[in-house]
Design an enzyme around this catalytic site. Structure first.
Site, short mmCIF file in Angstrom:
data_model
loop_
_atom_site.label_atom_id
_atom_site.label_comp_id
_atom_site.label_asym_id
_atom_site.label_seq_id
_atom_site.Cartn_x
_atom_site.Cartn_y
_atom_site.Cartn_z
CG HIS A 1 16.99 22.98 55.95
ND1 HIS A 1 16.12 22.91 57.01
CD2 HIS A 1 17.72 21.84 55.99
CE1 HIS A 1 16.33 21.78 57.67
NE2 HIS A 1 17.30 21.12 57.06
CD GLU B 1 36.49 28.92 37.93
OE1 GLU B 1 37.34 29.76 38.16
OE2 GLU B 1 36.70 27.70 37.93
CB CYS C 1 49.27 42.54 34.90
SG CYS C 1 47.91 43.69 35.00
CE LYS D 1 37.19 24.87 38.20
NZ LYS D 1 38.03 24.75 39.35
CD GLU E 1 36.79 23.08 42.21
OE1 GLU E 1 36.55 24.08 42.91
OE2 GLU E 1 37.56 23.09 41.25
NE ARG F 1 51.04 37.08 36.12
CZ ARG F 1 51.24 36.70 37.36
NH1 ARG F 1 51.40 35.43 37.64
NH2 ARG F 1 51.28 37.58 38.33
CE LYS G 1 45.93 28.65 37.05
NZ LYS G 1 44.77 27.77 37.30
CG ASN H 1 51.61 41.92 38.18
OD1 ASN H 1 50.43 42.19 38.39
ND2 ASN H 1 52.19 40.83 38.62
N GLY H 2 50.66 45.00 39.43
CA GLY H 2 50.43 45.36 40.83
C GLY H 2 49.51 46.57 40.91
CD1 TRP I 1 41.97 40.02 34.71
CD2 TRP I 1 42.25 41.35 36.48
NE1 TRP I 1 40.89 39.85 35.53
CE2 TRP I 1 41.03 40.66 36.63
CE3 TRP I 1 42.63 42.25 37.48
CZ2 TRP I 1 40.19 40.83 37.73
CZ3 TRP I 1 41.80 42.43 38.57
CH2 TRP I 1 40.59 41.72 38.69
C1 F6R Z 1 39.00 28.44 40.17
C2 F6R Z 1 40.25 29.06 40.47
C3 F6R Z 1 40.29 30.08 41.55
C4 F6R Z 1 41.56 29.87 42.39
C5 F6R Z 1 41.70 31.00 43.41
C6 F6R Z 1 42.88 30.80 44.32
O1 F6R Z 1 39.11 27.52 39.13
O2 F6R Z 1 41.24 28.77 39.87
O3 F6R Z 1 39.15 30.05 42.32
O4 F6R Z 1 41.47 28.63 43.03
O5 F6R Z 1 41.83 32.22 42.75
O6 F6R Z 1 44.07 30.73 43.59
P1 F6R Z 1 45.37 30.12 44.22
O7 F6R Z 1 45.13 28.68 44.49
O8 F6R Z 1 46.44 30.36 43.20
O9 F6R Z 1 45.63 30.88 45.49
#
Ligand code: F6R
Length: 609
Positions: A505, A489, A2, A486, A482, A27, A604, A98-99, A74
């Site tokens: 395995h 997501e 949020c 990507k 990673e 967010r 985010k 927010n929270g 969110w």
């Molecule tokens: C993936 C992504 C998330 C963040 C995770 C941690 O692309 O962005 O997996 O890496 O939510 O976020 P931070 O680094 O802000 O603690």
């Protein structure tokens, strides 16, 4: 999660709030709303879905007033709907939040007993009713807010207005981020810096348990209990342009392409070439302090956890110190063995991830020294730790992390050199080699970015695949993880990352002529082994996409597609390999018509557990 924004000043609030919300949409984006104080009356617009819907609504039904609050949501409590969208109102009180309020059910039932009726399913609406209830019994707005905040359990960042005090805006924080922008006689409130950057770079960061009352062109800071505070603004270096797309179609693409610049900024002012050492301005650990640790724990979530895995490889290799890596959400629930001899490194782009913050607190309670690698300056994690290494990547707006990831690895390399030199486990020759590698890195990244079109063609070729496997070994295994994350997501294609040696395995059973397998195969000491893994995939009809070192002529007959990376040292190779994987996920997502920067269900900053 949020995003909240507030404005009080001489300008019309609505366009400022709407622009602020645009830069906070990463967010959360399932609904949004704005309230302005039009003379003495709060006027509210809310709509379900992306901010675009709210923009259209306020175009048709504009809002007037020089005080306003806004929210992009969110969902946590209650589905995404107009009724659950913020702002929430109870009598004269209107607020955005927010929270998560953990005791909202108890408060709700108490307030229901006093005759309050609730329109939404949210925890937030309870706060508005709580304040209203106190005002009904004669308490003034500001005091009613203070009294109510003391009854809340959980996390909040709040912006609040009231019809009874139409010239006042109140903001408060506990557990969720909140920054105040100071611009002469006008003030801005937001969950994150980019929302305020176009207006001012002078910012005050509220601590937990603090609030601010804006009135008559002044900001009065205090604790929730009412103790006045003197808080000085800090100057933030980020430029407003950094939070814009600058001609790129998506933030993610812009952020992929600005990685060479971001790495230069991470390195800037920190390299001591002659001494073969680095200067980490906010690390706050002496050589003796670094020598005192017998082990290191790294905690992080998601992409940051992948950089932590690379950190383990680097620190164990160069500093000969045992390193454990934990997913932050698991860390404090498994009674970890840590104490004063442990250095805990928390990695977080946002510096607000609830699980990582909780792990930091757990480690500190147990006596460990804690250092953070963060991108967002003055974020909650950065403020709670003993030392911090800022990545200086600039605001990362695309929900899928890219430049934050590579700069975290660069920060880990810098820390490895510092630790290695302080503990004498790294020779001067070695540290100088690593520094030279780092200085070459931005140029090599520029070269890798020229693969963009080739990666797009590969995406086109494999666009109908339903699953992907990613394989890597050693330091490149986290890059495989990673790459798979990507793809999941943003293109919503199922993908798994594996250490190549694990394939036989189990995962090898998945391989058939429908399965693309991305293999990271640099010409390093493990090359022969990865090559055998590739043969095993090819022998079962699997479709290999190989990422190899430039000039590797043997690989093309084992792979359906090949991407060549400049020859470089093993320690910076992961940084180069991550770029085509970011681009692959990006192009797959674009070709599928997905929302690249705001993928479904994600946010985010994950500020809830
Ligand atoms: C993936 C992504 C998330 C963040 C995770 C941690 O692309 O962005 O997996 O890496 O939510 O976020 P931070 O680094 O802000 O603690």
């Amino acid at each position: 999660m949020c995003g909240i924004v507030g404005y009080i000043g001489q300008q019309q609030a609505m366009p400022i709030i709407l622009d602020g919300l645009k830069s906070l949409e990463y967010r959360g984006y399932d609904s949004a709303g704005i309230c302005t104080m039009d003379k003495t009356r709060p006027d509210i617009r809310r709509s379900r879905g992306k901010l675009f819907n709210l923009s259209r609504l306020v175009e048709a039904l504009p809002l007037r007033g020089r005080i306003g609050i806004g929210h992009t949501r969110w969902a946590t409590h209650g589905k995404p709907s107009e009724t659950n969208a913020h702002p929430h109102q109870a009598g004269p009180v209107v607020l955005v939040h927010n929270g998560i309020i953990e005791n909202y059910l108890a408060l709700k039932s108490k307030l229901s007993g006093l005759g309050h009726t609730f329109k939404s399913e949210t925890d937030t609406e309870v706060i508005a009713h709580l304040i209203e209830q106190k005002m009904k019994s004669g308490t003034a707005f500001e005091q009613a807010v203070r009294d109510s905040l003391r009854e809340l359990k959980g996390a909040y960042a709040l912006s609040i207005v009231s019809e009874t005090d139409p010239d006042t805006l109140i903001a408060a924080k506990s557990g969720s981020p909140l920054v105040v922008g100071v611009g002469g006689k006008e003030f801005f409130v937001a969950s994150d810096i980019p929302a305020i950057l176009p207006h001012t770079r002078e910012m005050v960061f509220l601590e937990d348990g603090e609030m601010v009352v804006f009135k008559n062109g002044q900001a009065q800071f205090s604790t929730v209990a009412g103790v006045p505070l003197k808080k000085m603004p800090k100057h933030i270096d980020w430029s407003p342009l950094m939070a814009e797309k600058e001609g790129f179609r998506h933030f993610m693409l812009k952020e992929i392409f600005e990685q060479p610049r971001a790495v230069r900024d991470t390195l800037s002012g920190r390299i001591l070439e002659e001494e073969g050492d680095v200067y980490l301005e906010d690390l706050r650990l002496s050589d003796a302090g670094l020598r005192g640790f017998t082990r290191i724990c790294i905690v992080a979530c998601g992409t940051s956890w992948h950089s932590a895995l690379i950190g383990k490889f680097l620190l164990e290799e160069h500093c000969r110190i045992p390193v454990e890596v934990d997913i932050a959400s698991e860390f404090r629930y498994r009674n970890p063995v840590i104490g004063p001899e442990t250095l805990l490194i928390a990695i977080s782009q946002s510096g607000e991830t609830a699980d990582t913050l909780a792990a930091v607190r757990e480690a500190r309670t147990r006596g460990a020294r804690v250092v953070a690698i963060c991108n967002v300056i003055e974020s909650s994690i950065a403020r709670e730790v003993d030392g911090v290494i800022y990545t200086h990547a600039g605001p990362e707006i695309g929900v899928a992390s890219t430049k934050a990831f590579v700069t975290q690895i660069v920060a880990l390399l810098l820390f490895t050199i510092r630790m290695g030199r302080a503990t004498d486990s790294m020779s001067l020759i070695r540290s100088r080699e690593l520094l030279a590698d780092l200085l070459h890195l931005p140029g090599l990244m520029d070269q890798v970015l020229t693969l963009n079109e080739a990666v797009r063609d590969i995406a086109l070729h494999f666009i109908h695949a339903r699953d992907f496997l990613y394989l890597g070994r050693g330091i490149n295994y986290p890059i495989a993880l990673e790459g798979a994350l990507k793809l999941k997501e943003i293109s919503y294609i199922h993908a798994e990352g594996y250490p190549s040696g694990e394939m036989k395995h189990g995962p090898i059973a998945l391989i058939d002529d429908q399965m693309p397998v991305v293999v990271i195969a640099p010409l390093d000491r493990l090359y022969g082994k990865v090559e055998s893994n590739m043969q095993e995939v090819a022998a079962r009809g699997g479709r290999v996409i190989a990422l190899c070192t430039e000039g590797d002529r043997d690989i093309s007959d084992k792979a359906e597609a090949v991407l060549e990376i400049p020859d470089c040292s093993e320690h910076i190779a992961p940084l180069l390999f991550s770029i085509p994987l970011q681009l692959l996920a990006y192009h797959m997502s674009v070709l599928k018509g997905n929302d690249v920067d705001q993928p479904r269900n994600l946010a985010k900053s994950v500020t809830v557990e």
